[in-house]
Design a protein around this motif. Sequence first.
Motif, PDB file in Angstrom:
ATOM      1  N   VAL A  82      29.085-123.609 -65.009  1.00 51.26           N
ATOM      2  CA  VAL A  82      28.805-124.885 -64.345  1.00 51.26           C
ATOM      3  C   VAL A  82      29.900-125.879 -64.730  1.00 51.26           C
ATOM      4  O   VAL A  82      30.193-126.056 -65.919  1.00 51.26           O
ATOM      5  CB  VAL A  82      27.425-125.438 -64.788  1.00 51.26           C
ATOM      6  CG1 VAL A  82      27.119-126.760 -64.082  1.00 51.26           C
ATOM      7  CG2 VAL A  82      26.320-124.408 -64.526  1.00 51.26           C
ATOM      8  N   CYS A  83      30.520-126.507 -63.747  1.00 52.46           N
ATOM      9  CA  CYS A  83      31.587-127.475 -64.015  1.00 52.46           C
ATOM     10  C   CYS A  83      31.146-128.849 -63.543  1.00 52.46           C
ATOM     11  O   CYS A  83      30.952-129.065 -62.335  1.00 52.46           O
ATOM     12  CB  CYS A  83      32.859-127.078 -63.270  1.00 52.46           C
ATOM     13  SG  CYS A  83      33.443-125.438 -63.709  1.00 52.46           S
ATOM     14  N   LEU A  84      30.970-129.764 -64.495  1.00 51.80           N
ATOM     15  CA  LEU A  84      30.646-131.142 -64.124  1.00 51.80           C
ATOM     16  C   LEU A  84      31.957-131.821 -63.753  1.00 51.80           C
ATOM     17  O   LEU A  84      32.928-131.766 -64.506  1.00 51.80           O
ATOM     18  CB  LEU A  84      29.995-131.878 -65.293  1.00 51.80           C
ATOM     19  CG  LEU A  84      28.803-131.176 -65.964  1.00 51.80           C
ATOM     20  CD1 LEU A  84      28.209-132.085 -67.044  1.00 51.80           C
ATOM     21  CD2 LEU A  84      27.745-130.795 -64.942  1.00 51.80           C
ATOM     22  N   ALA A  85      31.974-132.436 -62.590  1.00 54.53           N
ATOM     23  CA  ALA A  85      33.214-133.060 -62.123  1.00 54.53           C
ATOM     24  C   ALA A  85      32.872-134.444 -61.576  1.00 54.53           C
ATOM     25  O   ALA A  85      32.660-134.618 -60.380  1.00 54.53           O
ATOM     26  CB  ALA A  85      33.874-132.179 -61.058  1.00 54.53           C
ATOM     27  N   GLY A  86      32.753-135.389 -62.511  1.00 54.97           N
ATOM     28  CA  GLY A  86      32.355-136.734 -62.106  1.00 54.97           C
ATOM     29  C   GLY A  86      30.879-136.776 -61.744  1.00 54.97           C
ATOM     30  O   GLY A  86      30.473-137.498 -60.848  1.00 54.97           O
ATOM     31  N   PHE A  87      30.075-135.983 -62.443  1.00 54.42           N
ATOM     32  CA  PHE A  87      28.623-135.973 -62.214  1.00 54.42           C
ATOM     33  C   PHE A  87      28.020-137.045 -63.110  1.00 54.42           C
ATOM     34  O   PHE A  87      28.040-136.920 -64.333  1.00 54.42           O
ATOM     35  CB  PHE A  87      28.055-134.594 -62.536  1.00 54.42           C
ATOM     36  CG  PHE A  87      26.612-134.431 -62.176  1.00 54.42           C
ATOM     37  CD1 PHE A  87      26.208-134.485 -60.853  1.00 54.42           C
ATOM     38  CD2 PHE A  87      25.660-134.194 -63.151  1.00 54.42           C
ATOM     39  CE1 PHE A  87      24.870-134.321 -60.505  1.00 54.42           C
ATOM     40  CE2 PHE A  87      24.316-134.023 -62.818  1.00 54.42           C
ATOM     41  CZ  PHE A  87      23.926-134.089 -61.495  1.00 54.42           C
ATOM     42  N   MET A  88      27.528-138.119 -62.481  1.00 56.50           N
ATOM     43  CA  MET A  88      27.176-139.328 -63.231  1.00 56.50           C
ATOM     44  C   MET A  88      25.710-139.307 -63.666  1.00 56.50           C
ATOM     45  O   MET A  88      24.954-140.228 -63.367  1.00 56.50           O
ATOM     46  CB  MET A  88      27.448-140.574 -62.377  1.00 56.50           C
ATOM     47  CG  MET A  88      28.883-140.690 -61.928  1.00 56.50           C
ATOM     48  SD  MET A  88      30.029-140.755 -63.309  1.00 56.50           S
ATOM     49  CE  MET A  88      29.741-142.436 -63.847  1.00 56.50           C
ATOM     50  N   LEU A 117      30.837-144.489 -70.195  1.00 52.49           N
ATOM     51  CA  LEU A 117      31.414-145.044 -68.963  1.00 52.49           C
ATOM     52  C   LEU A 117      32.708-145.804 -69.235  1.00 52.49           C
ATOM     53  O   LEU A 117      32.927-146.287 -70.340  1.00 52.49           O
ATOM     54  CB  LEU A 117      30.407-146.010 -68.317  1.00 52.49           C
ATOM     55  CG  LEU A 117      29.178-145.364 -67.667  1.00 52.49           C
ATOM     56  CD1 LEU A 117      28.248-146.449 -67.158  1.00 52.49           C
ATOM     57  CD2 LEU A 117      29.580-144.411 -66.543  1.00 52.49           C
ATOM     58  N   ASP A 118      33.537-145.911 -68.198  1.00 53.54           N
ATOM     59  CA  ASP A 118      34.746-146.749 -68.235  1.00 53.54           C
ATOM     60  C   ASP A 118      35.646-146.432 -69.419  1.00 53.54           C
ATOM     61  O   ASP A 118      36.141-147.337 -70.099  1.00 53.54           O
ATOM     62  CB  ASP A 118      34.352-148.241 -68.289  1.00 53.54           C
ATOM     63  CG  ASP A 118      33.879-148.732 -66.936  1.00 53.54           C
ATOM     64  OD1 ASP A 118      34.344-148.194 -65.913  1.00 53.54           O
ATOM     65  OD2 ASP A 118      33.045-149.654 -66.919  1.00 53.54           O
ATOM     66  N   ALA A 119      35.879-145.147 -69.643  1.00 55.14           N
ATOM     67  CA  ALA A 119      36.676-144.736 -70.803  1.00 55.14           C
ATOM     68  C   ALA A 119      38.099-145.293 -70.730  1.00 55.14           C
ATOM     69  O   ALA A 119      38.689-145.646 -71.757  1.00 55.14           O
ATOM     70  CB  ALA A 119      36.702-143.216 -70.881  1.00 55.14           C
ATOM     71  N   GLN A 120      38.647-145.363 -69.521  1.00 57.51           N
ATOM     72  CA  GLN A 120      40.027-145.854 -69.390  1.00 57.51           C
ATOM     73  C   GLN A 120      40.098-147.343 -69.759  1.00 57.51           C
ATOM     74  O   GLN A 120      41.029-147.781 -70.436  1.00 57.51           O
ATOM     75  CB  GLN A 120      40.537-145.649 -67.961  1.00 57.51           C
ATOM     76  CG  GLN A 120      40.472-144.205 -67.466  1.00 57.51           C
ATOM     77  CD  GLN A 120      39.196-143.888 -66.697  1.00 57.51           C
ATOM     78  OE1 GLN A 120      38.152-144.477 -66.945  1.00 57.51           O
ATOM     79  NE2 GLN A 120      39.298-142.961 -65.749  1.00 57.51           N
ATOM     80  N   ARG A 121      39.089-148.111 -69.309  1.00 56.96           N
ATOM     81  CA  ARG A 121      39.044-149.545 -69.654  1.00 56.96           C
ATOM     82  C   ARG A 121      38.840-149.714 -71.163  1.00 56.96           C
ATOM     83  O   ARG A 121      39.489-150.562 -71.800  1.00 56.96           O
ATOM     84  CB  ARG A 121      37.913-150.247 -68.882  1.00 56.96           C
ATOM     85  CG  ARG A 121      37.788-151.740 -69.203  1.00 56.96           C
ATOM     86  CD  ARG A 121      36.627-152.376 -68.475  1.00 56.96           C
ATOM     87  NE  ARG A 121      36.751-152.225 -67.044  1.00 56.96           N
ATOM     88  CZ  ARG A 121      37.506-152.997 -66.270  1.00 56.96           C
ATOM     89  NH1 ARG A 121      38.173-153.995 -66.795  1.00 56.96           N
ATOM     90  NH2 ARG A 121      37.573-152.783 -64.971  1.00 56.96           N
ATOM     91  N   GLN A 122      37.953-148.897 -71.718  1.00 51.28           N
ATOM     92  CA  GLN A 122      37.710-148.974 -73.170  1.00 51.28           C
ATOM     93  C   GLN A 122      39.013-148.762 -73.938  1.00 51.28           C
ATOM     94  O   GLN A 122      39.303-149.477 -74.896  1.00 51.28           O
ATOM     95  CB  GLN A 122      36.727-147.884 -73.608  1.00 51.28           C
ATOM     96  CG  GLN A 122      35.300-148.027 -73.141  1.00 51.28           C
ATOM     97  CD  GLN A 122      34.450-146.918 -73.789  1.00 51.28           C
ATOM     98  OE1 GLN A 122      34.426-146.765 -75.015  1.00 51.28           O
ATOM     99  NE2 GLN A 122      33.760-146.130 -72.983  1.00 51.28           N
TER     100      GLN A 122
END
Length: 203
Positions: A82-88, A117-122
């Motif tokens: 199972v590959c989660l790909a942006g599964f929120m 959430l928002d890892a890039q912003r963090q």
Amino acid sequence: MRLGILISGRGSNFEAIANAISRRKLDAEIAIVICNRPNAGGLDFARERGIPMRVIESRGMEREAYDKLVIDELRTHEVDLVCLAGFMRLLSASFVHAFPNRVLNIHPSLLPAFPGLDAQRQALEYGVRITGCTVHVVDEFLDSGPILVQSAVPVLDTDTVETLSARILAQEHAIYPKAIQLMVERRITLQGRRAMIREDEVD
Ligand code: GRF
């Protein structure tokens, strides 16, 4: 290996996996794409490519009940990985136990830094000079399972969340199919949290 891909939105990692399969970089088959939101962009791509897909709406559903529907659908399609790909959506422990060490996720930071959430912003707000992305095995906690593959991305002084996210995303698209191929080739052995990766055999 039969893949089940879970998406919630844009689906660019799903596309990268599908493209790697078409280009014979990844020796697997997408058995089913499951999406919890009816209007997700990724569904258009599945339709265009004729990839089997199913919307299972999650709104208002209890976690266990929802996860059972998804597990049943994955089993119907005889999914191995199972590959989660942006599964929120967080998965229950029973989901994780239904596919032990057989659920992967991609996260847009160098875990264990900046989970959630928002890892890039963090990362940008914290001021790190290097961030990146991580493919990891999913356990019952958020962004916490054994790490399989990571790629580092430098943070530039001129970066915004958008520019940084775009460069990280390009790396996500590169490492997710690679990590799946390592699983296909059974080159990964877990020793506790550590993933041992057998080198390519050279003739
Ligand atoms: C990616 O940044 C991924 O790391 C995170 O959610 C985003 C999904 O993007 N888990 P996409 O739907 O694959 O385009």
